[in-house]
Every structure is written in C-alpha cells, then in structure tokens.
Design a protein around this motif. Structure first.
Motif, short mmCIF file in Angstrom:
data_model
loop_
_atom_site.label_atom_id
_atom_site.label_comp_id
_atom_site.label_asym_id
_atom_site.label_seq_id
_atom_site.Cartn_x
_atom_site.Cartn_y
_atom_site.Cartn_z
N GLN A 1 -2.62 4.04 11.65
CA GLN A 1 -2.63 5.06 10.60
C GLN A 1 -3.24 6.35 11.14
OE1 GLN A 1 -1.11 4.39 7.67
NE2 GLN A 1 -0.65 2.40 8.61
N ARG B 1 2.12 2.53 2.66
CA ARG B 1 2.04 3.16 3.97
C ARG B 1 2.88 2.38 4.97
NH1 ARG B 1 -4.38 3.62 4.74
NH2 ARG B 1 -4.17 1.46 4.02
N LYS B 2 3.30 3.06 6.01
CA LYS B 2 4.07 2.41 7.06
C LYS B 2 3.17 1.49 7.88
CE LYS B 2 7.39 6.20 7.60
NZ LYS B 2 8.00 7.17 8.56
N SER B 3 3.79 0.48 8.48
CA SER B 3 3.03 -0.44 9.32
C SER B 3 2.65 0.25 10.63
CB SER B 3 3.87 -1.69 9.62
OG SER B 3 5.06 -1.33 10.31
N SER C 1 0.81 -1.22 0.00
CA SER C 1 0.00 0.00 0.00
C SER C 1 0.84 1.26 0.00
CB SER C 1 -0.92 0.02 1.23
OG SER C 1 -0.15 0.05 2.43
#
Length: 244
Positions: free
Chosen positions: A99, A94-96, A92
């Motif tokens: 969010q 995005r960082k893990s 995705s």
C-alpha cells in the motif's frame, strides 16, 4: 607382569629405569584403551541414529508421508473431516499488494563495496586507442549483492602431549577436548548447521548430504550427518541467526 600383583614393596625394589619403562608401558596401554572407548562412542552414536530412524519409519503412513494409502493396510488412520472456514474480514476496497506509504526493503548501494571491477571502453573508434584508469573522466556505478563462494574446510589439529615432570619424573599425557573423539572428524559447526536444517526445515538425510556436497563441497554420508546432528539437536537453535 600383572598390575594387580604390584605392591609398594615390589615397586620399591625397582630401579629408576625400570619404573620409567613401567610408567611408559602404562601410558601406552591407557592410550590404546582411550582409542577403544572413542570407537565404542562412535558405534553407539550410529546405533542410536539407527534406532531413531527405525522408530520414525514405523510411525510413517499415508497421512504423514508420501506413502500411498494402499500401504497402510489394517493400520490405516481414520480420515479427518476438513472444516470449511470462512474469513470474517470484509473487503477493504483497496488493491492487493503493498500500500502507499508502506516501507519497502529495496536494496541500496553501499559506500564501501567488498570488490570494485572497473570497465573501460574497448577501443576508440576514431584512432583505435585503448583506455585505462588514467583516461577516466568519471564513472557510473551499479552494485551486485551476492553470496561469496564457500571457503575450503578449516582444519584444526589437536595435539595431546605426553610430558615428563621435572620435579619427580612422572609421565603424564594431556586430554583431548570432550568433542574431539577420533583421529579425523567433522566439527561442531557442520553438525550444528546439519541439525538446524534437519530439524527446523525438515530436510531428509540424503537431501541434506547433497546440500553439503553442492554448496560446501563436503562429501559426507547421510548417516554421518544424521549421527552428528542427533548429538547437537539441543544446540541447533542458536544457529538459525547465523544461517539466515
């Protein structure tokens, strides 16, 4: 006197004191028989648990327990081929982790805490004076959320009274509740928690006994816990909400 020899004709010849003595003797015999029935129930529960343990042990092997493969012998289960799976989800970007905008579960202070502990400066450095609540000009608060210490066991005594009927003089003894079967025993709440921990969290009996000893200060043997849990396993599921 044998009871099967008593007939209405023979009983009609008894005096009132003799009839009272006869009834009291029968009440005592019924009490003895009831105690014997209670003992047989306990023995039966222990035997049922013993059979369950033996059946469970017969089904253990290296694939469903901590036993080494060498202990399987000729009954070694066939090896299972592990299927390699690959996730169909793409990256995705995005960082893990959480969010932005995701609602958290951070502790928040409550307006009415269960206990308040006041802290004051130990001593005035200028004049060595001491401080109390009357000298306070304000305070800052920090709250600690914790579990209360386990309460002591709650003991309920059941008394089955033997009463004489004022109308006819008959002697009758009350019945104990169905689950009160011994002079001393543990209650359904302990049995329900044991059944929940054993069935839903797969805790071994010896570890379950240590938990009750460490957390609740209840010295109870693994066999006794298992016997109680076995009787209440169908009722253990509602305990999940109370135990969590």
């Amino acid at each position: 006197m044998k009871l099967d020899h008593l007939t209405p004709e023979i009983l009609s010849e008894f005096s009132k004191p003799e009839l009272i003595d006869l009834v009291m003797g029968l009440v005592a015999q019924v009490g003895i028989l009831q105690d014997q029935v209670d003992q047989l129930k306990e023995q039966n529960a222990a035997l049922v648990q013993r059979v369950s343990d033996l059946e469970r042990r017969l089904g253990l092997n290296s694939s469903n327990s901590g036993k080494p493969p060498s202990s399987d012998g000729l009954a070694k289960p066939p090896a299972k081929k592990e299927k390699r799976t690959k996730s169909l989800r793409g990256k995705s970007g995005r960082k893990s982790g959480g969010q932005p905008g995701h609602p958290g579960k951070t502790l928040r202070q409550v307006e009415t805490p269960d206990e308040i502990v006041d802290h004051f400066p130990s001593q005035c450095p200028a004049c060595q004076g001491v401080f109390s609540l009357g000298a306070s000009e304000g305070f800052a608060t920090r709250q600690v959320f914790d579990l209360p210490p386990p309460p002591p066991l709650f003991v309920t005594e059941h008394r089955a009274h033997t009463c004489r009927c004022e109308g006819c003089g008959a002697m009758l003894r009350a019945d104990f509740p169905d689950r009160v079967t011994a002079p001393t025993q543990y209650g359904d709440e302990i049995a329900t928690r044991a059944a929940y921990l054993q069935t839903q969290h797969c805790l071994p009996e010896d570890r379950l006994a240590r938990i009750f000893s460490d957390l609740y200060k209840i010295k109870i043997t693994p066999a006794t816990l298992a016997a109680h849990a076995l009787l209440l396993i169908p009722q253990s599921y509602p305990a999940r909400d109370g135990a969590r």
